[in-house]
Design an enzyme around this catalytic site. Structure first.
Site, PDB file in Angstrom:
ATOM      1  N   GLY A  39       0.860  -1.185   0.000  1.00  0.00           N
ATOM      2  CA  GLY A  39       0.000   0.000   0.000  1.00  0.00           C
ATOM      3  C   GLY A  39       0.897   1.235   0.000  1.00  0.00           C
ATOM      4  CB  VAL A  40       0.172   4.828   0.649  1.00  0.00           C
ATOM      5  CG1 VAL A  40      -0.327   4.752   2.075  1.00  0.00           C
ATOM      6  CG2 VAL A  40       0.881   6.140   0.415  1.00  0.00           C
ATOM      7  CE  LYS A  46      -3.287 -10.586   2.767  1.00  0.00           C
ATOM      8  NZ  LYS A  46      -3.883 -11.134   3.990  1.00  0.00           N
ATOM      9  N   GLY A  93     -11.632   9.735  -1.191  1.00  0.00           N
ATOM     10  CA  GLY A  93     -11.678  11.146  -0.779  1.00  0.00           C
ATOM     11  C   GLY A  93     -10.404  11.888  -1.093  1.00  0.00           C
ATOM     12  CD  GLU A 138     -12.634  13.371   2.799  1.00  0.00           C
ATOM     13  OE1 GLU A 138     -12.060  12.880   3.775  1.00  0.00           O
ATOM     14  OE2 GLU A 138     -12.483  12.956   1.641  1.00  0.00           O
ATOM     15  CG  ASP A 141      -2.318 -11.435   7.182  1.00  0.00           C
ATOM     16  OD1 ASP A 141      -3.472 -11.630   7.613  1.00  0.00           O
ATOM     17  OD2 ASP A 141      -1.914 -11.867   6.087  1.00  0.00           O
ATOM     18  CG  HIS A 144     -16.926   5.585   5.673  1.00  0.00           C
ATOM     19  ND1 HIS A 144     -18.059   6.152   5.118  1.00  0.00           N
ATOM     20  CD2 HIS A 144     -15.884   6.346   5.255  1.00  0.00           C
ATOM     21  CE1 HIS A 144     -17.694   7.202   4.394  1.00  0.00           C
ATOM     22  NE2 HIS A 144     -16.385   7.336   4.454  1.00  0.00           N
ATOM     23  CG  HIS A 176     -13.441   3.289   6.443  1.00  0.00           C
ATOM     24  ND1 HIS A 176     -13.525   2.914   5.122  1.00  0.00           N
ATOM     25  CD2 HIS A 176     -12.787   4.487   6.467  1.00  0.00           C
ATOM     26  CE1 HIS A 176     -12.944   3.842   4.370  1.00  0.00           C
ATOM     27  NE2 HIS A 176     -12.485   4.798   5.157  1.00  0.00           N
ATOM     28  NE  ARG A 194      -8.700   6.943   9.087  1.00  0.00           N
ATOM     29  CZ  ARG A 194      -9.128   7.158   7.849  1.00  0.00           C
ATOM     30  NH1 ARG A 194      -8.500   8.003   7.067  1.00  0.00           N
ATOM     31  NH2 ARG A 194     -10.182   6.518   7.394  1.00  0.00           N
TER      32      ARG A 194
HETATM   33  P1  FAD Z   1      -2.756  -1.050   2.604  1.00  0.00           P
HETATM   34  O1  FAD Z   1      -2.924  -0.038   1.559  1.00  0.00           O
HETATM   35  O2  FAD Z   1      -3.950  -1.777   3.073  1.00  0.00           O
HETATM   36  O3  FAD Z   1      -1.696  -2.115   2.117  1.00  0.00           O
HETATM   37  C1  FAD Z   1      -1.386  -3.261   2.884  1.00  0.00           C
HETATM   38  C2  FAD Z   1      -0.566  -4.196   2.026  1.00  0.00           C
HETATM   39  O4  FAD Z   1      -0.067  -5.278   2.800  1.00  0.00           O
HETATM   40  C3  FAD Z   1      -1.357  -4.841   0.892  1.00  0.00           C
HETATM   41  O5  FAD Z   1      -0.559  -4.815  -0.266  1.00  0.00           O
HETATM   42  C4  FAD Z   1      -1.560  -6.275   1.357  1.00  0.00           C
HETATM   43  O6  FAD Z   1      -1.718  -7.193   0.324  1.00  0.00           O
HETATM   44  C5  FAD Z   1      -0.260  -6.499   2.103  1.00  0.00           C
HETATM   45  N1  FAD Z   1      -0.288  -7.585   3.084  1.00  0.00           N
HETATM   46  C6  FAD Z   1      -1.160  -7.755   4.111  1.00  0.00           C
HETATM   47  N2  FAD Z   1      -0.828  -8.855   4.810  1.00  0.00           N
HETATM   48  C7  FAD Z   1       0.269  -9.390   4.217  1.00  0.00           C
HETATM   49  C8  FAD Z   1       1.060 -10.527   4.467  1.00  0.00           C
HETATM   50  N3  FAD Z   1       0.792 -11.383   5.471  1.00  0.00           N
HETATM   51  N4  FAD Z   1       2.114 -10.768   3.668  1.00  0.00           N
HETATM   52  C9  FAD Z   1       2.401  -9.950   2.607  1.00  0.00           C
HETATM   53  N5  FAD Z   1       1.672  -8.859   2.319  1.00  0.00           N
HETATM   54  C10 FAD Z   1       0.621  -8.573   3.122  1.00  0.00           C
HETATM   55  N6  FAD Z   1      -7.637   7.092   3.706  1.00  0.00           N
HETATM   56  C11 FAD Z   1      -7.377   8.374   3.357  1.00  0.00           C
HETATM   57  O7  FAD Z   1      -6.485   9.002   3.936  1.00  0.00           O
HETATM   58  N7  FAD Z   1      -8.092   8.948   2.370  1.00  0.00           N
HETATM   59  C12 FAD Z   1      -9.087   8.310   1.691  1.00  0.00           C
HETATM   60  O8  FAD Z   1      -9.696   8.882   0.792  1.00  0.00           O
HETATM   61  C13 FAD Z   1      -9.374   6.967   2.057  1.00  0.00           C
HETATM   62  N8  FAD Z   1     -10.366   6.283   1.439  1.00  0.00           N
HETATM   63  C14 FAD Z   1     -10.524   4.956   1.715  1.00  0.00           C
HETATM   64  C15 FAD Z   1     -11.453   4.218   0.991  1.00  0.00           C
HETATM   65  C16 FAD Z   1     -11.587   2.858   1.218  1.00  0.00           C
HETATM   66  C17 FAD Z   1     -12.595   2.061   0.422  1.00  0.00           C
HETATM   67  C18 FAD Z   1     -10.784   2.232   2.207  1.00  0.00           C
HETATM   68  C19 FAD Z   1     -10.910   0.763   2.471  1.00  0.00           C
HETATM   69  C20 FAD Z   1      -9.882   2.966   2.952  1.00  0.00           C
HETATM   70  C21 FAD Z   1      -9.744   4.324   2.709  1.00  0.00           C
HETATM   71  N9  FAD Z   1      -8.825   5.088   3.432  1.00  0.00           N
HETATM   72  C22 FAD Z   1      -8.592   6.387   3.074  1.00  0.00           C
HETATM   73  C23 FAD Z   1      -7.935   4.460   4.392  1.00  0.00           C
HETATM   74  C24 FAD Z   1      -6.592   4.212   3.704  1.00  0.00           C
HETATM   75  O9  FAD Z   1      -6.831   3.807   2.385  1.00  0.00           O
HETATM   76  C25 FAD Z   1      -5.770   3.162   4.400  1.00  0.00           C
HETATM   77  O10 FAD Z   1      -5.719   3.392   5.766  1.00  0.00           O
HETATM   78  C26 FAD Z   1      -4.345   3.199   3.857  1.00  0.00           C
HETATM   79  O11 FAD Z   1      -4.379   3.075   2.449  1.00  0.00           O
HETATM   80  C27 FAD Z   1      -3.524   2.088   4.447  1.00  0.00           C
HETATM   81  O12 FAD Z   1      -2.302   2.036   3.758  1.00  0.00           O
HETATM   82  P2  FAD Z   1      -1.256   0.923   4.147  1.00  0.00           P
HETATM   83  O13 FAD Z   1      -0.114   1.071   3.203  1.00  0.00           O
HETATM   84  O14 FAD Z   1      -0.983   0.975   5.584  1.00  0.00           O
HETATM   85  O15 FAD Z   1      -2.033  -0.456   3.910  1.00  0.00           O
HETATM   86  C1  SIN Z   2     -13.857   8.803   2.278  1.00  0.00           C
HETATM   87  O1  SIN Z   2     -13.548   9.161   1.131  1.00  0.00           O
HETATM   88  O2  SIN Z   2     -14.940   9.015   2.811  1.00  0.00           O
HETATM   89  C2  SIN Z   2     -12.861   8.055   3.039  1.00  0.00           C
HETATM   90  C3  SIN Z   2     -11.830   8.970   3.508  1.00  0.00           C
HETATM   91  C4  SIN Z   2     -11.045   8.311   4.591  1.00  0.00           C
HETATM   92  O3  SIN Z   2     -11.316   7.194   4.989  1.00  0.00           O
HETATM   93  O4  SIN Z   2     -10.120   8.972   5.083  1.00  0.00           O
END
Ligand code: FAD
Ligand code: SIN
Length: 513
Positions: free
Chosen positions: A16-17, A37, A50, A116, A210, A231, A335, A370
């Site tokens: 992810g990010v 994964k 958003g 927002e 995980d 959410h 969420h 949050r």
């Molecule tokens: P993720 O982006 O979830 O990435 C996790 C990664 O870890 C994935 O690639 C997954 O496959 C991998 N992984 C997991 N377990 C394992 C394992 N055991 N072995 C190997 N790989 C593994 N936040 C905002 O700030 N703005 C928004 O507009 C917003 N909109 C959202 C809309 C939706 C529908 C959702 C669900 C969330 C939204 N959020 C938003 C929240 C935000 O997207 C997440 O909190 C953020 O992207 C998390 O980033 P991350 O890199 O921590 O994890």
């Molecule tokens: C949304 O676009 O409503 C989600 C934004 C967020 O989860 O931060």
């Protein structure tokens, strides 16, 4: 099957990010293995609609952003972490733009800023209207793929952290079903959240907690697990996960109505539909229980809806709802996890050589609730801090103790699926938007029972059980309501619980004072 061992300077788990930024940035000082994964594109990040909150607009300031973040966090944020978030955030967003993310801009080339809930200013940068996450992932994946120092392993699932004497040496993983050990000078968990423990969630299938479960079993400290964000407006369909209707739609003026066609939020909170997310989610839930379904009326936007929110428009139309002319059926859904692995301001966990960033980490920026669009920002800001700290990690001069192991084959896929569904139903019913001591106790007994009946090789479901149990046990301990945690038997916030956290150390929970 013979065990393969790969060695690298830095191991990053998750794409992810947080993982993508860490991997690229860390590669400037050493070779990186990036595990994910499923595919590089499978993450919650890819679904973000958003946008990203950052104090970059005229009239805005990090201080105002900090004030809003602390207010949403309900007296549970760590001020120092919030300070870092709001002050370093704008630079990270500008860097993303330089890295090729096509943000929406005005004719002068300035960021277009959305609004927002619980933000006092317009400060949400977005891309392609409501496809911010996909655009960010596209650019970051491109950059990672173009970086020779990063070796990407897709379809590779971390199963267990290799920890000896409080030092993390890497992970044992399943690489397309084959055992693979990866040893590194430092390991970074960026595995995202755990929304999949709930029946109704916006989180993708990979969000099974995980990283939480692995860190917990390895003895890292975790905190704030009871604080789950629901959410208020997921599209109400029988699917799983549910499609999201971004809060930004309410930011552009959409209103919530009940089955009688009445707008109910103005009577419940002075900020109406733009009240803090936990408040709106509970009110939508309450309305569902009392008058039936809830709908989001965005018809005032008319044809503009499709231009401002092309992704959401397509999601609705594909399900037979035309938001230009009819209200959208909505429901609350799990969420975001505010709690997670305890980290310091450099992203270090309490185990040596183990870092965490992104949703899996508990940096202290979110407290009990949050603020919208603060999580992509947190992922970027703290991934950068992790990468900077990694440069200071000395090479490991020891090797982890060797041990024979294998990837346990899943003996009964059907039974694993039944168990996962049962976990989700149980958590939704008893550890969801409204909780009580009786319900949480029932939940814990059921989780123990599910665990006993898990088939061999159900490793993801075992992670779901452990994560679910941490949420339910912490929720039982916190005898008050605050932010995302609401107890029907303790409906008010209690001063005695302010600034106190449920901390997991080893397998025991303690309440900090
Ligand atoms: P993720 O982006 O979830 O990435 C996790 C990664 O870890 C994935 O690639 C997954 O496959 C991998 N992984 C997991 N377990 C394992 C394992 N055991 N072995 C190997 N790989 C593994 N936040 C905002 O700030 N703005 C928004 O507009 C917003 N909109 C959202 C809309 C939706 C529908 C959702 C669900 C969330 C939204 N959020 C938003 C929240 C935000 O997207 C997440 O909190 C953020 O992207 C998390 O980033 P991350 O890199 O921590 O994890
Ligand atoms: C949304 O676009 O409503 C989600 C934004 C967020 O989860 O931060």
């Amino acid at each position: 099957m013979e065990r393969r061992v790969v060695r690298c300077r830095y191991l990053v788990i998750g794409s992810g990010v947080a993982g993508l930024h860490t991997a690229w940035r860390a590669s400037l000082s050493g070779d990186v293995v990036l595990l994910t994964k499923r595919s590089l594109f499978d993450s919650a990040t890819a679904y973000a609609q958003g946008g990203i909150a950052a104090a970059i607009g005229a009239g805005d300031s990090p201080e105002l952003h900090q004030r809003d973040t602390l207010a949403a966090g309900a007296a549970m944020c760590d001020r120092a972490a919030v300070d870092v978030l709001v002050h370093e955030g704008p630079a990270r967003v500008r860097e993303l733009r330089s890295a090729g993310v096509h943000f929406d801009l005005d004719p002068r080339g300035e960021f277009l800023l959305g609004k927002e809930a619980a933000h006092s200013e317009r400060r949400i940068v977005h891309a392609h209207g409501d496809q911010t996450g996909a655009e960010v992932v596209r650019a970051l994946v491109e950059r990672v793929r173009a970086t020779e120092q990063v070796r990407v392993l897709e379809r590779t699932r971390a199963l267990e952290l290799i920890v000896d004497d409080g030092i993390c040496f890497g992970v044992r993983a399943s690489h397309a079903g084959a055992p693979l050990e990866i040893h590194a000078d430092a390991t970074v968990l960026a595995t995202g959240g755990c929304g999949q423990v709930y029946r109704y969630t916006t989180n993708p299938a990979v969000a099974t907690g995980d990283g939480i479960a692995l860190a917990y079993r390895a003895g890292a400290e975790l905190e704030d697990m009871e604080f789950v964000q629901f959410h208020p407006t997921a599209l109400d369909t029988p699917e799983t996960p549910l499609a999201l209707i971004s809060e930004a739609v309410r930011g552009e003026g959409a209103i919530l109505i009940n089955t009688l066609g009445e707008r109910f939020m103005p009577a419940r909170h002075p900020d109406a539909e733009l009240a803090p997310r936990d408040v709106v989610a509970r009110e939508v839930f309450r309305e569902q229980q009392t008058t039936g379904g809830v709908r989001l009326d965005a018809t005032a936007l008319g044809a503009e809806f499709a231009q401002r929110f092309p992704g959401i428009f397509a999601l609705c139309m594909a399900r037979g709802v035309d938001p230009r002319v009819e209200p959208i059926p909505v429901t609350p859904a799990a969420h975001y996890a505010m709690g997670g692995i305890v980290t310091d301001l450099a992203g270090r966990s309490t185990l040596r050589r183990l870092y965490a960033c992104g949703e899996v980490a508990r940096t202290g920026v979110h407290g009990a609730n949050r603020l919208a669009s603060n999580s992509l920002l947190e992922g970027l800001v703290f991934a950068e801090r992790v990468a900077r700290d990694l440069e200071t990690v000395s090479p490991l001069d020891a090797v982890p103790p060797a041990r024979e192991w294998r990837v346990p084959p899943l003996t009964d896929r059907g039974a694993a699926q039944v168990a996962a569904n049962l976990i989700r139903e149980t958590m939704w019913k008893h550890a969801g938007i409204v909780r009580s001591a009786d319900g949480l106790r029932t939940c814990l007994v059921t989780l123990d029972d599910i665990e006993r009946r898990l088939p061999e090789g159900a490793t993801e479901e075992a992670n779901l059980v452990d994560t679910a149990r941490l949420i339910a046990r912490a929720a039982l301990l916190r005898e008050e309501s605050r932010g995302g945690h609401y107890r029907a038997d303790f409906p008010r916030s209690r001063r005695s619980w302010q600034h106190r956290h449920v901390l997991w150390r080893g397998t025991g929970a303690l309440v900090t004072t």
